[in-house]
Design an enzyme around this catalytic site. Structure first.
Site: not given
Ligand code: BES
Ligand code: MG
Ligand code: ZN
Length: 490
Positions: A267, A341
């Site tokens: 990130k 996920r």
């Protein structure tokens, strides 16, 4: 903070608080306590006094009950919502704290009691939650919390109502206090030890699956995401078995990434510190389980928390990897930052296979796209079951934890098809990012009623978060009250 109820003012209180509606000239419920005081105050009330959240302190015309009276505005009668009392009670307690009071009293207007007992719960929730402060790492601690007496015409259930609301607020506070911990002080192992502590206190079953066993048993998602960090992954399972033996449980699943750097798909640095809050889904489940067990709800509930730290290292999983999930599907990794996920898919399949639940509910700070779509005051929900969605929507209205449903049809499922595996862990570009993430989760459950909460915008206070006295800066514990409302009504 001790909270109790009295039908009248038994001993002199440091601050007597009463609610006022906008454009009205009376303090609700005061006449019942003392007609003379009520008359004298009501005469001097100005229309402004009742504006939502406005507080004014006036000297008491008679010093038998108190020396000062706090008027707390509720706004216009027609604008009052389920959240008004909670909100204004939070304001009141902040004032009591500022004045360094040992105790204070709030008059609950009779008209509010008759509607339902919920306004008592709202006073308890609003005050307790507003008092929570994350000061574990500060030398200067918050002031000691004042005690509260609620002045209300007594009925049998009041002390039970208060106790229930206290447990619920404590569940929220517990969730917040863990979620606020910095990532160096809260690893998957730390979360597992918190789960063990609450399970011992309240007679829940707790078991934790560790790195080696996770790999051996086929938890390919949790193992892959967790392999880049020296803080090893854990799958934490809590069981509250207080329903009948053969009754199917409700399974709650919560994402607990104790820090999300993005991994090899690193990130950008801006606001990366906020990714300590990427464990909020798991903390919500811990808070719910604590309260469920303290309330001794006569149902079966299972909490499952997949926990990892998503770090870049020589051992990390990579873009291009193909992994096999617990449910049997393979997943092509295209972005290691779409890690939530993967760990959730394992946990959802495990929950369904192991417990054949009545319903599965999951919480996750899953997508930045959720903030783009709905902002920071509403959570996204995605489900495969209308009845469950209706119940969740009803609970959401009661607790004012707002949700909005997003659609999930075959076209979205098609967006996560991979050329080389059963699915890929990202959608197509940025399109419908929250839904394609949910589509990935949908593949992990078969026919069990399931609802997913994307709490990326609401799990902690962000720049655009609406200020509420009971949501001080940091983690909010979003979902704890909502799910407890839902579970209590089962
Ligand atoms: N934890 C983040 C989502 C997130 C970001 C929550 C910012 C709250 C604030 C999640 O693991 C993530 O990084 N998601 C990616 C998915 C993308 C790579 C498909 C995202 O949203 O950018
Ligand atoms: Mg990520
Ligand atoms: Zn994440």
């Amino acid at each position: 903070m001790k909270i109790n109820a009295e039908s009248s003012i038994k001993k002199k209180t440091e601050l007597l608080c009463g609610f006022v509606l906008e454009n009205s000239n009376k303090v609700l419920g005061l006449t019942k306590i003392d007609k003379k005081i009520a008359l004298s105050i009501n005469q001097s009330l100005k229309d402004m006094e009742g504006k939502l959240g406005k507080l004014s302190i006036i000297p008491s015309p008679r010093d038998r009950y108190t020396n000062r009276i706090l008027l707390a505005g509720l706004g216009k009668k027609e604008n009052i919502t389920n959240d008004t009392i909670r909100y204004v009670s939070g304001k009141i307690v902040q004032k009591a704290l500022e004045l360094k009071l040992k105790e204070f009293s709030i008059i609950l207007p009779p008209s509010f009691v008759n509607e339902s007992v919920s306004s008592i719960s709202q006073i308890v929730e609003g005050t307790k939650m507003a008092l929570y402060k994350f000061d574990k790492f500060k030398a200067e601690k918050a002031e000691k919390n004042p005690d509260l007496t609620i002045i209300v015409s007594k009925s049998n259930n009041i002390s039970k109502t208060i106790r229930t609301a206290e447990i619920i607020a404590d569940g929220v506070i517990f969730a917040k206090s863990i979620a606020n911990l910095p990532p160096n002080e809260c690893t998957p192992t730390t979360l597992a030890s918190f789960a063990k502590i609450i399970s011992k206190k309240n007679k829940m079953k707790c078991h934790v699956i560790s790195k080696f066993e996770l790999k051996k048993k086929g938890f390919g998602g949790i193992s892959a995401v967790g392999q880049g960090s020296k803080n090893e992954p854990k799958l934490i399972v809590l069981e509250h078995n207080n329903g009948s033996r053969n009754e199917k449980p409700i399974v709650l699943v919560g994402k607990a990434v104790t820090f999300d750097t993005g991994g090899i798909s690193l990130k950008p640095g801006d606001k990366m510190d906020e990714m300590k809050f990427d464990k909020c889904g798991g903390c919500t489940v811990l808070g719910i389980m604590k309260a469920v067990s303290e309330l001794k709800l006569p149902i079966n509930v299972v909490g499952i928390i997949p926990s990892v730290e998503n770090m870049p290292s020589g051992e990390s999983y990579r873009p291009g990897d193909i992994i096999k999930l617990y449910g049997g599907n393979t997943a092509e990794i295209l972005n290691t930052d779409a890690e939530g996920r993967l760990i959730l898919a394992d946990a959802l399949s495990y929950g369904e296979r192991q417990y054949s639940p009545k319903a599965i509910i999951d919480f996750a700070t899953l997508t930045g796209a959720c903030i783009v779509a709905l902002g920071t005051n509403v959570a996204a929900i995605v489900s495969n079951n209308e009845k469950l969605t209706k119940k969740i929507n009803d609970a959401s209205k009661n607790t004012s934890e707002d949700v909005w449903e997003l659609p999930l049809n075959q076209d979205y499922m098609d967006m996560i098809k991979s050329d080389v595996a059963d699915m890929k862990n990202v959608g197509i570009g940025r399109a419908a990012g929250t839904i394609t993430a949910a589509a990935f989760l949908r593949k992990a459950v078969n026919n069990t009623p399931w609802i997913h909460f994307d709490i990326a915008g609401v799990a902690w206070t962000q720049t655009a978060t609406k200020e509420k006295p009971y949501n001080p800066k940091g983690a909010t514990g979003f979902g704890v009250r909502l799910i407890l409302d839902y579970l209590q009504k089962l």
